[in-house]
Write a protein that holds these residues in place. Structure first.
Motif, PDB file in Angstrom:
ATOM      1  N   GLN A 123      -5.652   6.688  -1.563  1.00  0.00           N
ATOM      2  CA  GLN A 123      -4.447   6.530  -0.707  1.00  0.00           C
ATOM      3  C   GLN A 123      -4.019   5.220  -0.614  1.00  0.00           C
ATOM      4  O   GLN A 123      -2.825   4.992  -0.935  1.00  0.00           O
ATOM      5  CB  GLN A 123      -4.887   7.083   0.654  1.00  0.00           C
ATOM      6  N   ALA A 124      -4.914   4.324  -0.394  1.00  0.00           N
ATOM      7  CA  ALA A 124      -4.315   3.040  -0.287  1.00  0.00           C
ATOM      8  C   ALA A 124      -3.674   2.384  -1.630  1.00  0.00           C
ATOM      9  O   ALA A 124      -2.910   1.738  -1.628  1.00  0.00           O
ATOM     10  CB  ALA A 124      -5.479   2.012   0.143  1.00  0.00           C
ATOM     11  N   ALA A 125      -4.404   2.922  -2.650  1.00  0.00           N
ATOM     12  CA  ALA A 125      -3.979   2.591  -4.195  1.00  0.00           C
ATOM     13  C   ALA A 125      -2.852   2.895  -4.226  1.00  0.00           C
ATOM     14  O   ALA A 125      -1.820   2.191  -4.762  1.00  0.00           O
ATOM     15  CB  ALA A 125      -4.952   2.790  -5.123  1.00  0.00           C
ATOM     16  N   ASN A 126      -2.496   4.304  -3.914  1.00  0.00           N
ATOM     17  CA  ASN A 126      -1.018   4.925  -4.218  1.00  0.00           C
ATOM     18  C   ASN A 126      -0.015   4.143  -3.435  1.00  0.00           C
ATOM     19  O   ASN A 126       0.839   3.645  -4.078  1.00  0.00           O
ATOM     20  CB  ASN A 126      -1.135   6.346  -3.673  1.00  0.00           C
ATOM     21  N   TYR A 127      -0.396   3.828  -1.987  1.00  0.00           N
ATOM     22  CA  TYR A 127       0.582   3.135  -1.259  1.00  0.00           C
ATOM     23  C   TYR A 127       0.947   1.779  -1.984  1.00  0.00           C
ATOM     24  O   TYR A 127       2.096   1.459  -2.344  1.00  0.00           O
ATOM     25  CB  TYR A 127      -0.183   2.965   0.033  1.00  0.00           C
ATOM     26  N   LEU A 128      -0.159   0.976  -2.203  1.00  0.00           N
ATOM     27  CA  LEU A 128       0.115  -0.324  -3.051  1.00  0.00           C
ATOM     28  C   LEU A 128       0.836  -0.261  -4.349  1.00  0.00           C
ATOM     29  O   LEU A 128       1.827  -1.060  -4.617  1.00  0.00           O
ATOM     30  CB  LEU A 128      -1.331  -1.017  -3.006  1.00  0.00           C
TER      31      LEU A 128
ATOM     32  N   GLN B 183       1.823  -1.195  13.465  1.00  0.00           N
ATOM     33  CA  GLN B 183       1.109   0.065  13.665  1.00  0.00           C
ATOM     34  C   GLN B 183      -0.250   0.175  13.876  1.00  0.00           C
ATOM     35  O   GLN B 183      -0.907   1.363  13.738  1.00  0.00           O
ATOM     36  CB  GLN B 183       1.783   0.586  12.305  1.00  0.00           C
ATOM     37  N   LEU B 184      -1.041  -0.935  13.938  1.00  0.00           N
ATOM     38  CA  LEU B 184      -2.442  -0.895  14.082  1.00  0.00           C
ATOM     39  C   LEU B 184      -3.297  -0.059  13.013  1.00  0.00           C
ATOM     40  O   LEU B 184      -4.396   0.424  13.367  1.00  0.00           O
ATOM     41  CB  LEU B 184      -2.806  -0.485  15.479  1.00  0.00           C
ATOM     42  N   ASP B 185      -2.631  -0.124  11.826  1.00  0.00           N
ATOM     43  CA  ASP B 185      -3.471   0.480  10.874  1.00  0.00           C
ATOM     44  C   ASP B 185      -4.676  -0.268  10.206  1.00  0.00           C
ATOM     45  O   ASP B 185      -4.159  -0.743   9.206  1.00  0.00           O
ATOM     46  CB  ASP B 185      -2.572   1.204   9.619  1.00  0.00           C
ATOM     47  N   ALA B 186      -5.670  -0.249  10.777  1.00  0.00           N
ATOM     48  CA  ALA B 186      -6.755  -1.285  10.359  1.00  0.00           C
ATOM     49  C   ALA B 186      -7.096  -1.285   9.170  1.00  0.00           C
ATOM     50  O   ALA B 186      -7.355  -2.042   8.288  1.00  0.00           O
ATOM     51  CB  ALA B 186      -7.912  -1.124  11.349  1.00  0.00           C
ATOM     52  N   MET B 187      -7.102   0.083   8.491  1.00  0.00           N
ATOM     53  CA  MET B 187      -7.311   0.404   6.853  1.00  0.00           C
ATOM     54  C   MET B 187      -6.647  -0.199   6.169  1.00  0.00           C
ATOM     55  O   MET B 187      -6.915  -1.129   5.337  1.00  0.00           O
ATOM     56  CB  MET B 187      -7.406   1.889   6.950  1.00  0.00           C
ATOM     57  N   MET B 188      -5.092  -0.085   6.348  1.00  0.00           N
ATOM     58  CA  MET B 188      -4.201  -0.554   5.706  1.00  0.00           C
ATOM     59  C   MET B 188      -4.238  -2.207   5.594  1.00  0.00           C
ATOM     60  O   MET B 188      -3.973  -2.672   4.515  1.00  0.00           O
ATOM     61  CB  MET B 188      -2.737  -0.132   5.998  1.00  0.00           C
ATOM     62  N   GLN B 189      -4.256  -2.699   6.697  1.00  0.00           N
ATOM     63  CA  GLN B 189      -4.408  -4.248   6.881  1.00  0.00           C
ATOM     64  C   GLN B 189      -5.593  -4.393   6.100  1.00  0.00           C
ATOM     65  O   GLN B 189      -5.435  -5.670   5.364  1.00  0.00           O
ATOM     66  CB  GLN B 189      -4.993  -4.136   8.548  1.00  0.00           C
ATOM     67  N   ALA B 190      -6.462  -4.120   6.212  1.00  0.00           N
ATOM     68  CA  ALA B 190      -7.934  -4.529   5.252  1.00  0.00           C
ATOM     69  C   ALA B 190      -7.581  -4.256   3.738  1.00  0.00           C
ATOM     70  O   ALA B 190      -7.823  -5.275   3.135  1.00  0.00           O
ATOM     71  CB  ALA B 190      -9.284  -3.613   5.713  1.00  0.00           C
TER      72      ALA B 190
ATOM     73  N   LEU C 200      -4.578  -4.351   2.205  1.00  0.00           N
ATOM     74  CA  LEU C 200      -3.747  -5.684   1.935  1.00  0.00           C
ATOM     75  C   LEU C 200      -4.324  -6.790   1.708  1.00  0.00           C
ATOM     76  O   LEU C 200      -4.262  -7.829   0.978  1.00  0.00           O
ATOM     77  CB  LEU C 200      -2.773  -5.779   2.843  1.00  0.00           C
ATOM     78  N   GLU C 201      -5.411  -7.136   2.809  1.00  0.00           N
ATOM     79  CA  GLU C 201      -6.022  -8.289   2.822  1.00  0.00           C
ATOM     80  C   GLU C 201      -6.661  -8.570   1.791  1.00  0.00           C
ATOM     81  O   GLU C 201      -6.918  -9.405   1.146  1.00  0.00           O
ATOM     82  CB  GLU C 201      -6.898  -8.450   4.334  1.00  0.00           C
TER      83      GLU C 201
END
Lengths: 347, 347
Positions: free
Chosen positions: B180-185, B211-218, B220-221
DNA sequence: TCTAGCACTCTCACCATGAGAGTGCAAAAA
DNA sequence: TTTTTGCACTCTCATGGTGAGAGTGCTAGA
């Protein structure tokens, strides 16, 4: 190999002092000099007699009638086998080496660090042979479709090292097709070592041919290609070569050129390291002992390193035969151990 | 830079012949010799007069009172700028170079081939600067979960080059989370060039923090880290160094050692190549002109290469200042063009 | 403006020389 | 028998002188 020579205690001492002095000074050492340095209370003439004996045994020679004596290759060999007392490294030194190795996930980078650490610490050229593909096992295979019939094959080895290769296929595969194929392969190959993987893929290709599954057939083929094409030339790292120039007796430019050519070619290096790999532990090659003319005048000190009990590869340094063995040997030894520890702690 | 000197036709001819002869023979050339070689029907004494003029202009000098003349660095510069006639390569030679480049999907391998081709063809050391990250665009990002909180990040650049990095995360992510994260990116970054990607990721990190989305945050990081950590030291390939040893005037071992150190360090090389990159097309650095002492006595011939209209990088050779420019220049030129063609034909 | 002639300078290879270091051997000492 | 002393000998290396070779700069003449 390790010949035991009959030598009087005095001769042993003199031989030891002679080699040590020669390593320090780089010049032939004469009887007078040796008499003072040895601490034995004998005259120079006595020493001359002993030297004549040593010369007869082929351990030393004089470059001309009236120079002092110089150890021969055989003399060096005897020295490292029977006379050498290595200096253990201080804890501080060990910590220094360890911190230079640093922390890194990637095995390639770790080995590069090992290489530069070694050449820095010894001020000589270092060589590192990277783990042989045979001992590595596949932990995961993934396929990613790129544009125009090209597929990126990703192999994860030992759960830490990544290899990828782009290959061209005869038709386009969709993402889901490739995913399915990857799942299939993963279930098939998980944990197997590379040689068995190759074998298994061949078997499977035979089996599937009957089912006429062109897709699977292609996938197997591409995996085969990805494993097979492995760059053999990337198996050895050399660094700090420039430190050899002018060091010790390595002063003839033509011979240096040949040595550097050998570094560039890497083929001979690889064969030599292969010998070291089978020898286990610390090994020392002196001059042409290795069987390669180019290494005349050089010595090679190697150590194997292991991870989880298996020998993985070889690290070492190469320098002039006249090198401070008592310092270099423990550095190579410790670096190999530290490397092993790093590899293990992550496995 | 390209200074126009007022020289009589005769002086030009003599200068040209002198440099050519010096390049061939490597020894100072005297007036008598030059009189014969130049084809001018003038006496040695006349030549001596001309030489005196050239010496005054700083184009030649004599190593001692009664040796012939040798071109100075400035003389070489004038030679390559105004006198040199390059030999075009025959078609056969071009084909030879091209076949040595071979066909390969991987850009890294292609550049390695370019490097070895150059050093083989010129019998000197070659350098290749690999495409600068700034000009590359991301075409795809993928994440693969490994064991123990580690994630393999795969970046596909320009749809052909692959980079991967293993990073450690604070918690375990599932396969689908990562997908999911990859798709988003991918939707976010598709086609963007690296500098813009960095920027965009930073922006996005700001937006998502709310939005406090820790997952997405990570995620991106980790992408940030993967892009940022890019190995800057891998930007330049050198090969065939050993060919420099003893070539031309490069015979002093200490100076050679410093030169080789520069090759190992790569930092200075990189700065120098950066200059070449901005100069576009063929460039020639003679001796210390480059601003680096170590390259005294050496010349560097570079050419930029492009793909789809953009300058991507630099290839070149480095050799003794006394090198056969008329041969080497076209080889570098053609190799750069061939390389560009290879890069384009796949883009 | 070019050429010829000539004295001058510098390098390089060659040789001799002498100091320094170290050897081997023989005879004396332990 | 082993060690030491003494001595003649050998070899390298640095030094200095010498002569050949190559090339220059300068001046006078074409």
């Amino acid at each position: 190999m390790a010949e035991t020579l009959e030598l009087t205690e005095r001769a042993r001492i003199l031989m030891k002092v002679l080699v040590e002095r020669y390593i320090e000074e780089g010049a032939p050492v004469g009887s007078r000099n040796l008499a003072r340095a040895s601490g034995l209370s004998v005259s120079a003439a006595t020493i001359r007699n002993v030297m004549a004996d040593l010369e007869e045994m082929g351990l030393v020679c004089s470059p001309h009638t009236s120079a002092g004596r110089v150890p021969t290759a055989r003399g060096f060999r005897f020295f490292v086998d029977s006379l050498l007392e290595v200096q253990e490294l201080s804890e501080q030194e060990v910590r220094g080496l360890n911190s230079r190795l640093g922390h890194t996930e990637e095995i390639g980078q770790l080995l590069e660090r090992a290489s530069s650490t070694l050449s820095e610490a010894t001020q000589m050229a270092s060589i590192v042979m990277i783990p042989r593909s045979e001992h590595r096992s596949i932990s995961q295979v993934e396929f990613l479709p790129l544009s125009e019939n090209r597929v990126l094959v990703i192999l994860i080895l030992d759960d830490r090292e990544v290899q990828n290769r782009i290959i061209t296929t005869s038709r386009n595969y969709s993402h889901s097709e490739l995913e399915q194929a990857a799942n299939y392969l993963n279930s098939l190959l998980a944990g197997a070592e590379l040689p068995r993987v190759r074998e298994q893929i061949l078997q499977e290709m035979g089996a599937i041919r009957d089912q006429l599954d062109a897709m699977m057939q292609a996938v197997l083929e591409m995996t085969q290609r990805a494993i097979g094409e492995e760059g053999e030339d990337k198996d050895v790292l050399v660094s700090g070569e420039s430190k050899l120039m002018g060091a010790g007796e390595l002063t003839d430019i033509e011979r240096l050129r040949q040595l550097f050519e050998a570094f560039e070619e890497k083929r001979e290096m690889l064969q030599l390291l292969d010998q070291a790999l089978h020898g286990q532990g610390i090994q020392i090659f002196i001059g042409k002992e290795s069987g390669y003319e180019v290494f005349d005048g050089c010595s090679l000190i190697t150590s194997t390193y292991e991870a989880d009990g298996d020998v993985m590869g070889v690290v070492g340094v190469i320098g002039p035969t006249r090198m401070p063995y008592q310092r270099v040997i423990p550095i190579v030894d410790v670096t190999a151990r530290l490397l092993a520890a790093h590899l293990k702690s992550r496995g």
